[in-house]
Enzyme design. Structure first.
Site, mmCIF file in Angstrom:
data_model
loop_
_atom_site.group_PDB
_atom_site.id
_atom_site.type_symbol
_atom_site.label_atom_id
_atom_site.label_comp_id
_atom_site.label_asym_id
_atom_site.label_seq_id
_atom_site.Cartn_x
_atom_site.Cartn_y
_atom_site.Cartn_z
ATOM 1 N N GLY A 178 54.323 28.211 35.700
ATOM 2 C CA GLY A 178 54.846 28.242 37.060
ATOM 3 C C GLY A 178 53.926 27.523 38.028
ATOM 4 O O GLY A 178 54.378 26.758 38.889
ATOM 5 N N HIS A 179 52.612 27.748 37.863
ATOM 6 C CA HIS A 179 51.642 27.039 38.703
ATOM 7 C C HIS A 179 51.674 25.534 38.423
ATOM 8 O O HIS A 179 51.535 24.715 39.341
ATOM 9 C CB HIS A 179 50.225 27.568 38.439
ATOM 10 N N GLN B 66 43.510 40.388 50.335
ATOM 11 C CA GLN B 66 44.925 40.707 50.133
ATOM 12 C C GLN B 66 45.158 41.797 49.099
ATOM 13 O O GLN B 66 46.303 42.111 48.768
ATOM 14 C CB GLN B 66 45.715 39.452 49.771
ATOM 15 N N SER C 244 54.432 35.136 35.610
ATOM 16 C CA SER C 244 53.515 35.752 36.563
ATOM 17 C C SER C 244 52.185 36.009 35.877
ATOM 18 O O SER C 244 52.145 36.332 34.679
ATOM 19 C CB SER C 244 54.087 37.081 37.079
ATOM 20 N N GLY D 43 55.429 29.081 45.349
ATOM 21 C CA GLY D 43 56.518 29.482 44.474
ATOM 22 C C GLY D 43 57.521 30.376 45.184
ATOM 23 O O GLY D 43 57.153 31.208 46.018
ATOM 24 N N GLU D 44 58.787 30.219 44.838
ATOM 25 C CA GLU D 44 59.835 31.051 45.419
ATOM 26 C C GLU D 44 59.863 32.450 44.817
ATOM 27 O O GLU D 44 60.558 33.325 45.342
ATOM 28 C CB GLU D 44 61.197 30.373 45.250
ATOM 29 N N ASN E 208 44.216 32.129 36.919
ATOM 30 C CA ASN E 208 44.967 32.654 35.774
ATOM 31 C C ASN E 208 46.301 31.911 35.682
ATOM 32 O O ASN E 208 47.371 32.504 35.651
ATOM 33 C CB ASN E 208 45.184 34.167 35.906
ATOM 34 N N VAL F 41 59.831 29.708 37.828
ATOM 35 C CA VAL F 41 59.850 29.281 36.428
ATOM 36 C C VAL F 41 59.961 30.530 35.557
ATOM 37 O O VAL F 41 59.245 31.512 35.770
ATOM 38 C CB VAL F 41 58.579 28.485 36.069
ATOM 39 N N ASP G 111 57.590 34.653 44.946
ATOM 40 C CA ASP G 111 57.077 35.517 46.011
ATOM 41 C C ASP G 111 57.865 35.204 47.286
ATOM 42 O O ASP G 111 57.376 34.521 48.186
ATOM 43 C CB ASP G 111 55.581 35.285 46.201
#
Length: 284
Positions: free
Chosen positions: A36-37, A61, A187, A149-150, A32, A178, A152
Site C-alpha cells: 500500500g505504501h 499520535q 495495513s 492512502g484512502e 513498516n 490496496v 485512513d
C-alpha cells in the site's frame, strides 16, 4: 537514494531541489512499509520530479504508550524497498529531532470537529498528533504534492481541511486502498494477527460489502444495517469497535441531501485493531 536523519540536511537538500526547479512530492509514513505504501510512492513518482518519503513513528499520535512501544520499526527493510521503488530521499528523524523541546512544550495544530469525532472520539489526541506532524513535515519538505492512502478516510479528510485552512499550496492526492487477494486492506497492523486470525480478517471487508449492498438497494434504516453488521462480525470472531455510516463529503450524519455515503469500520481481532471504509453512491 539519500537517507536523511537531521532537519538541517533535509533543508539543504530541499533548497537544492528548489534551485533546480524540481517538483517535490512527499509521502508521510510511520514505516513498516507494505505494498500500500509502495502505491503511494508510485503515485508520488508520477506526480513529481523528486520523491521524499518520511519514516517517523510519531509519538504524539499514540494515545497508549504500549501501542507506541510495540509499533514495528523496520527502517533497514523499508529503505531497501524504497530504493527499489525509486524514492529519492528518505527522511528518518528521531523524536528528538522532530520535537527538540519535547512534546509537552510543542506548538500543535488542531483541526476542530474532525479531530474529535468518530475515530478521534475513541483516540484522544490522535488526530492532533497527526495534523501537527504533517504540518511540520509540510513546512520542512515544502512539497508541491503529498500522497495519503484512502484507507485512513478520516485522516485524509482532516489533512485536506488542514491544508486548505492553513493556506498550504500543496496538492493532496488520495490513493485508493490496496487489498490482499482475499479483500483484506493492507495495513502495518496486520502483522499483529496470528495465522488463524489472518484467515478470519477478510471478514471485515465482506461484512462491509454487505452493508454497501444494502445501501445501494435503497435500505436507509442505518441502525438496523449497523446492528446486523456488528452481529455478523461478532459471529466471525471480531470485537466490533466502531461502525458508522456517514455522509462521505462531510462525515456528518446522512441527510436526505447526501449524495454519497461512507461506511467506516473499526473492529478488534486479537491484538490488532483493523479499520476499513467504502464509499457508496446513493440513489435519490
Amino acid at each position: 537514494m539519500l537517507i536523511i536523519e537531521t532537519v538541517p540536511l533535509l533543508r539543504q537538500q530541499i533548497r537544492r531541489l528548489r534551485m533546480e526547479g524540481k517538483r517535490i512530492a512527499l509521502v508521510p509514513t510511520m514505516g513498516n512499509l507494505h505494498d500500500g505504501h509502495m502505491k503511494l510512492v508510485d503515485e508520488a513518482k508520477a506526480s513529481a520530479d523528486a520523491v521524499v518519503v518520511s519514516i517517523f513513528v510519531n509519538p504524539m499520535q499514540f494515545d497508549r504508550a504500549d501501542d507506541l512501544a510495540r509499533y514495528p520499526r523496520t527502517l533497514q527493510e523499508d529503505c531497501e524497498k524504497l530504493k527499489k521503488r525509486g524514492a529519492d530521499f528518505v527522511f528518518a528523524p528521531t523524536p528528538e529531532e522532530v520535537y527538540p523541546q519535547g512534546m509537552s512544550d510543542q506548538t500543535y495544530v488542531d483541526v476542530p470537529g474532525l479531530s474529535t469525532m468518530l475515530e478521534g472520539a475513541s483516540r484522544p489526541g490522535h488526530f492532533r498528533g497527526v495534523s501537527t506532524v504533517v504540518s511540520k513535515l509540510f513546512n520542512l519538505v515544502q512539497p508541491d504534492v503529498a500522497c495519503f492512502g484512502e484507507k485512513d478516510y478520516q485522516q485524509l479528510a482532516l489533512i485536506r481541511k488542514m491544508t486548505a485552512d492553513m493556506g498550504y499550496d500543496i496538492e493532496i492526492i488520495g490513493v485508493p486502498t490496496v487489498r490482499a487477494k482475499d479483500g483484506l486492506a493492507l495495513s502495518s497492523r496486520n502483522g499483529y494477527l496470528t495465522s488463524d486470525q489472518r484467515k478470519i480478517a477478510p471478514g471485515l471487508s465482506k461484512v462491509m460489502n454487505t452493508m454497501a449492498e444494502k445501501l445501494r438497494a435503497g435500505e436507509r434504516d442505518l441502525e438496523a444495517i449497523i446492528a446486523a453488521a456488528s452481529e455478523a462480525l461478532s459471529e466471525k470472531g471480531f470485537r466490533p469497535d466502531d461502525l458508522q455510516i456517514r455522509d462521505a463529503d462531510t462525515l456528518q450524519a446522512l441527510s436526505p441531501a447526501s449524495q454519497r455515503a461512507v461506511i467506516l469500520m473499526a473492529a478488534w481481532l486479537g491484538q490488532a485493531r483493523l479499520i476499513d471504509n467504502q464509499t457508496v453512491e446513493l440513489t435519490q
